[in-house]
Design a protein around this motif. Structure first.
Motif, PDB file in Angstrom:
ATOM      1  N   ARG A 178     -11.563  34.286 -13.182  1.00 62.09           N
ATOM      2  CA  ARG A 178     -11.397  33.766 -14.543  1.00 62.09           C
ATOM      3  C   ARG A 178     -10.990  34.919 -15.449  1.00 62.09           C
ATOM      4  O   ARG A 178     -11.581  36.000 -15.420  1.00 62.09           O
ATOM      5  N   ARG A 197     -10.872  26.347 -22.344  1.00 61.49           N
ATOM      6  CA  ARG A 197     -10.946  26.809 -20.964  1.00 61.49           C
ATOM      7  C   ARG A 197     -10.285  25.834 -20.001  1.00 61.49           C
ATOM      8  O   ARG A 197     -10.313  24.620 -20.210  1.00 61.49           O
ATOM      9  N   THR A 213      -9.690  31.431 -20.025  1.00 59.84           N
ATOM     10  CA  THR A 213     -10.491  31.166 -21.224  1.00 59.84           C
ATOM     11  C   THR A 213      -9.753  31.773 -22.404  1.00 59.84           C
ATOM     12  O   THR A 213      -9.411  32.965 -22.388  1.00 59.84           O
TER      13      THR A 213
END
Length: 363
Positions: free
Chosen positions: A74, A66, A129
């Protein structure tokens, strides 16, 4: 436990400076049949830990990396490391623009794109991520993404996810659900020389098959995408011996249902179709709505310059959907070539997917 040679071999060093196609070949040449992903997971972990802009965690043979830049959104880029059993299609080979080998399309080309983005996009406009997981190609309880969702749901928290499953470099929204059930008949066993003393359970299955032959599947439009349901017999079992009238028969059916139905509704429909018979659901997995109205999804569709299509199969976008994360399928491989001996992937498609995702994350 005794591991296969692939599982006990030393991890190769992945070169993330290679082109996406070259990196795909390097990944393909590391065997990673479901359950034997350890060597490849080790190599992926080592390559990611060498990138200072990422934090890296691991659970079993799943690796998660990440960025932590404090961006407003995200995004997850996810892909599985495992393949189906090798079918005399390793090592990889190149023929013009095509790379042949086990896992090229499903889905080491997508994994190569993930790794290239991880290595080359250090200052993205959204936090990222990267999820690399094990055992996607086998039964659901072993699925590494499911294990991460149970053990570390915070690792998967995001606003939007892209599952790098093969999609011919087109966005495929959501996925259909899948359900398997047995529809059973009973009879009375007898000697086949005196068949009139028995009651043939296999013969009683004929109306079940007729209902399937007469079945009209729904076409369902959701977010402008058309999903095509299907209800089909995939197995039939019955019979005791060549001289015995069978007293039991079971037809296994597979229902692929649009994501506007939940599992309870899908089961109710199957039971309605086979009313009057003994129906037992043996396994099921929910579908996932496309979620294309989400701003991140709209931005991704615009960046990839594609016209979204419905995903007819089941994929792990359903797991993200269950976590409340809208997700789409987008990868460079051809899903029709997955699991075949002649499995291959276009090298130019790998390059195209990588460029489109990079432009989206740097625009």
């Amino acid at each position: 436990m005794t591991r296969s040679p692939a599982a006990t071999a030393a991890a190769p060093v992945l070169d993330l400076t290679l082109s996406g196609g070259e990196l795909t070949a390097q990944l393909v040449d590391v065997p990673s049949v479901s359950g034997d992903e350890r060597v490849l997971a080790d190599a992926v972990e080592a390559a990611l830990r060498a990138l200072p802009h990422l934090t890296v965690d691991r659970d079993g043979d799943a690796v998660v990396a990440r960025t932590n830049l404090g961006r407003a959104e995200r995004i997850v880029l996810a892909g599985h490391l495992d393949t189906v059993p090798i079918a005399d299609n390793l090592p990889s080979r190149v023929d013009g623009d095509l790379l042949y080998g086990c896992g090229t399309s499903d889905m080491k080309a997508g994994v190569a794109v993930q790794l290239r983005i991880a290595a080359t996009v250090a200052d993205p406009n959204r936090d990222l991520t990267f999820v690399f997981y094990d055992c996607e190609e086998v039964e659901a309880p072993r699925n590494g993404l499911g294990r991460l969702a149970r053990n570390h749901p915070d690792w998967l928290a995001a606003d939007f996810a892209v599952l790098m499953e093969p999609s011919n470099a087109q966005v495929e929204g959501g996925c259909q659900g899948t359900m398997r059930a047995t529809v059973s008949t009973g009879g009375h066993r007898a000697h086949s020389a005196r068949s009139w003393l028995g009651d043939n359970a296999i013969h009683k299955a004929a109306p079940i098959l007729q209902r399937l032959a007469d079945y009209t599947p729904r076409l369902v439009e959701i977010d402008g995408l058309e999903y095509h349901e299907g209800l089909n017999a995939v197995r039939i079992e019955g019979g005791v011996a060549g001289n015995v009238i069978p007293d039991a028969c079971a037809v296994t059916v597979n229902f692929r249902f649009a994501p506007d139905r939940d599992q309870a509704e899908a089961e109710a429909h199957v039971r309605e179709v086979f009313a009057g018979y003994d129906v037992a659901v043996t396994d099921s997995a929910p579908g996932a709505l496309p979620g294309l109205a989400h701003p991140a999804a709209a931005a991704f569709i615009a960046a990839t310059a594609t016209t979204p299509q419905a995903k007819f199969g089941w994929t792990d976008v359903a797991r993200f959907s269950a976590l409340g994360v809208p997700a789409v399928n987008y990868g460079p491989g051809d899903p029709n070539l997955a699991h075949t001996r002649e499995e291959h992937c276009s090298l130019s498609a790998v390059t195209e997917c990588e460029k489109r995702i990079r432009d989206w994350l740097q625009g």
